[in-house]
Motif scaffolding. Structure first.
Motif, PDB file in Angstrom:
ATOM      1  N   GLU A 316       0.808  -1.219   0.000  1.00 43.61           N
ATOM      2  CA  GLU A 316       0.000   0.000   0.000  1.00 43.61           C
ATOM      3  C   GLU A 316       0.840   1.268   0.000  1.00 43.61           C
ATOM      4  N   ILE A 317       2.083   1.176   0.458  1.00 50.12           N
ATOM      5  CA  ILE A 317       2.942   2.363   0.499  1.00 50.12           C
ATOM      6  C   ILE A 317       4.237   2.134  -0.285  1.00 50.12           C
ATOM      7  N   ARG A 318       4.202   1.203  -1.227  1.00 48.11           N
ATOM      8  CA  ARG A 318       5.418   0.838  -1.960  1.00 48.11           C
ATOM      9  C   ARG A 318       6.056   2.055  -2.637  1.00 48.11           C
ATOM     10  N   SER A 319       5.295   2.788  -3.431  1.00 47.39           N
ATOM     11  CA  SER A 319       5.865   3.904  -4.199  1.00 47.39           C
ATOM     12  C   SER A 319       6.271   5.061  -3.299  1.00 47.39           C
ATOM     13  N   SER A 320       5.442   5.384  -2.314  1.00 44.56           N
ATOM     14  CA  SER A 320       5.773   6.505  -1.431  1.00 44.56           C
ATOM     15  C   SER A 320       6.956   6.173  -0.526  1.00 44.56           C
ATOM     16  N   ALA A 321       7.107   4.895  -0.131  1.00 47.54           N
ATOM     17  CA  ALA A 321       8.257   4.497   0.676  1.00 47.54           C
ATOM     18  C   ALA A 321       9.546   4.636  -0.134  1.00 47.54           C
ATOM     19  N   GLN A 322       9.496   4.234  -1.409  1.00 47.57           N
ATOM     20  CA  GLN A 322      10.658   4.430  -2.278  1.00 47.57           C
ATOM     21  C   GLN A 322      10.927   5.925  -2.477  1.00 47.57           C
ATOM     22  N   GLY A 323       9.859   6.710  -2.485  1.00 49.32           N
ATOM     23  CA  GLY A 323      10.012   8.159  -2.604  1.00 49.32           C
ATOM     24  C   GLY A 323      10.695   8.762  -1.390  1.00 49.32           C
ATOM     25  N   VAL A 324      10.348   8.259  -0.203  1.00 49.37           N
ATOM     26  CA  VAL A 324      10.999   8.736   1.031  1.00 49.37           C
ATOM     27  C   VAL A 324      12.483   8.378   1.006  1.00 49.37           C
ATOM     28  N   TYR A 325      12.790   7.148   0.565  1.00 45.14           N
ATOM     29  CA  TYR A 325      14.191   6.722   0.466  1.00 45.14           C
ATOM     30  C   TYR A 325      14.957   7.633  -0.486  1.00 45.14           C
ATOM     31  N   MET A 326      14.337   7.974  -1.609  1.00 45.61           N
ATOM     32  CA  MET A 326      14.993   8.858  -2.568  1.00 45.61           C
ATOM     33  C   MET A 326      15.106  10.268  -2.018  1.00 45.61           C
ATOM     34  N   MET A 327      14.118  10.687  -1.231  1.00 44.54           N
ATOM     35  CA  MET A 327      14.185  12.009  -0.605  1.00 44.54           C
ATOM     36  C   MET A 327      15.401  12.115   0.312  1.00 44.54           C
TER      37      MET A 327
END
Length: 409
Positions: A316-327
């Protein structure tokens, strides 16, 4: 525009502070990831093409203000596409019953191969010093925008009964990925990922510039390494490609903590080798070794870290979690790393430009400082990150993977 080149590098970090996470939230909550990837690539290509057009229109009279706004908008939409691409890969592998740790690195290899080909095209066509490279970038973006629409449909994951249930503000705005910071290990992982992101920016932002500084000496100006600095730097990407195949074995055998410790160690070694090297003789050997070491340093933090985030979060948070990692890596890491590295280099080389030997000694000292800094950070990570790897459980998990199944196109 030579005096403004640092701003072009810095803006990549600035937009990565918010765009990957924001776009990741949209992908998790509302828009299928492959469609969002297509849109991001298309917009990035359009704005990069406009930047190229401005370069072509004004020629030698082009100014910073002509290109920078379009370049910034292009980068703002391009940076999220990296985490979106990773998210799509994980979705497809999971839906097919395949192990991401084992099967993602061979897929990711093709991204680096594309990077190498682009570097060689730009280097050997003479496009690295003119607007043509911007058109090349825009062309690749349009191709990828169309290709993304052919990828499997990444359904937006919603909990059963979510439409009829009152949701919290965190869920309403798709901020659930930020709650990962409440978990001790994930919080420590993200913080130290920030430092590894600093390493990448120091390397990408200043290694080629360092090589170009040798042009100031007649002894090095006509050397192959100085004339073809972009091509020499591509050895790093070749090493990155080969080292990617090591990731499944090392993650299964040693676990994420030891793999990240290796990343810290190899970043330190790379910086020291850059400080010791020069474009000729044994110095060139040291430069090449630093390029080879880069493959381990990059892959063992960037790709392995992304896999750790995937393994530690739900769909459910796959893309946003990867976004946080990239942030944390490409955002805070790149932005702060770029400014801190520039400050160190300025201090070490200040008022030494008229003496080549002293000037380059200042550069070498900068690399030693970077190497020592990341070594200390690696030691702190070893002490603070509590993780016990179970090799047997990891191997059993791989053996119990489901048989491949068809996924929706």
């Amino acid at each position: 525009m030579g005096n403004s080149i640092g701003q072009f590098f810095a803006v990549q970090g600035i937009v990565s502070l918010f765009m990957p996470t924001l776009i990741g939230i949209i992908a998790d909550r509302w828009v299928p990831t492959q469609r969002l990837l297509s849109l991001c690539q298309l917009l990035a290509a359009i704005f990069m093409g406009l930047a190229g057009y401005m370069g072509m229109k004004y020629g030698d009279n082009v100014k910073f203000i002509h290109i920078f706004p379009f370049y910034t908008l292009s980068v703002a939409f391009f940076m999220p596409s990296m985490s979106l691409g990773i998210s799509i890969s994980y979705f497809c592998l999971t839906e097919s019953g395949l192990d991401p740790v084992k099967n993602f690195p061979p897929i990711r290899v093709f991204g680096t191969i594309g990077f190498i080909i682009s570097m060689w095209i730009v280097n050997f066509t003479g496009a690295k010093n003119n607007y043509i490279q911007l058109f090349i970038s825009a062309g690749w973006g349009i191709i990828l925008a169309n290709y993304a629409l052919t990828l499997p449909n990444c359904k937006v994951e919603k909990k059963e009964g979510e439409e009829n249930k009152k949701t919290s503000i965190i869920d309403s705005f798709g901020l659930r990925a930020f709650t990962l910071f409440k978990k001790r290990n994930m919080c420590i992982f993200f913080i130290f990922s920030f430092f590894l992101g600093m390493c990448l920016q120091i390397s990408n932002g200043f290694a080629t510039t360092f090589l170009d500084e040798f042009r100031k000496s007649p002894s090095y100006a006509n050397s192959f390494a100085v004339k073809n600095s972009v091509f020499l730097s591509s050895i790093s990407q070749i090493s990155e490609t080969l080292c990617m195949f090591l990731i499944p074995f090392f993650l299964k055998r040693f676990g994420i903590k030891n793999v990240l410790i290796m990343a810290f160690a190899t970043w330190s070694i790379r910086f020291v080798l850059l400080g010791l090297g020069n474009p000729t003789g044994f110095g060139l050997v040291l430069f090449i070794l630093s390029m080879i070491v880069y493959g381990i340093a990059f892959d063992f933090y960037n790709i392995s870290g992304s896999l750790y985030v995937e393994e530690s979060t739900n769909d459910e948070i796959r893309s946003s979690a990867q976004g946080v990692y990239m942030m944390m890596t490409s955002g805070f890491g790149s932005t702060i790393g770029s400014h801190c590295a520039q400050a160190v280099i300025n201090v070490c080389t200040n008022n030494k430009e008229n003496n080549f030997d002293e000037y380059m000694h200042g550069w070498s000292l900068s690399w030693y400082i970077f190497g020592g800094f990341i070594l200390v950070i690696g030691i702190l990570f070893t002490m603070l990150f509590k993780y016990k790897h179970n090799q047997e459980q990891s191997e059993q998990s791989e053996q119990q993977q489901e048989k491949p199944k068809k996924i929706e196109i």
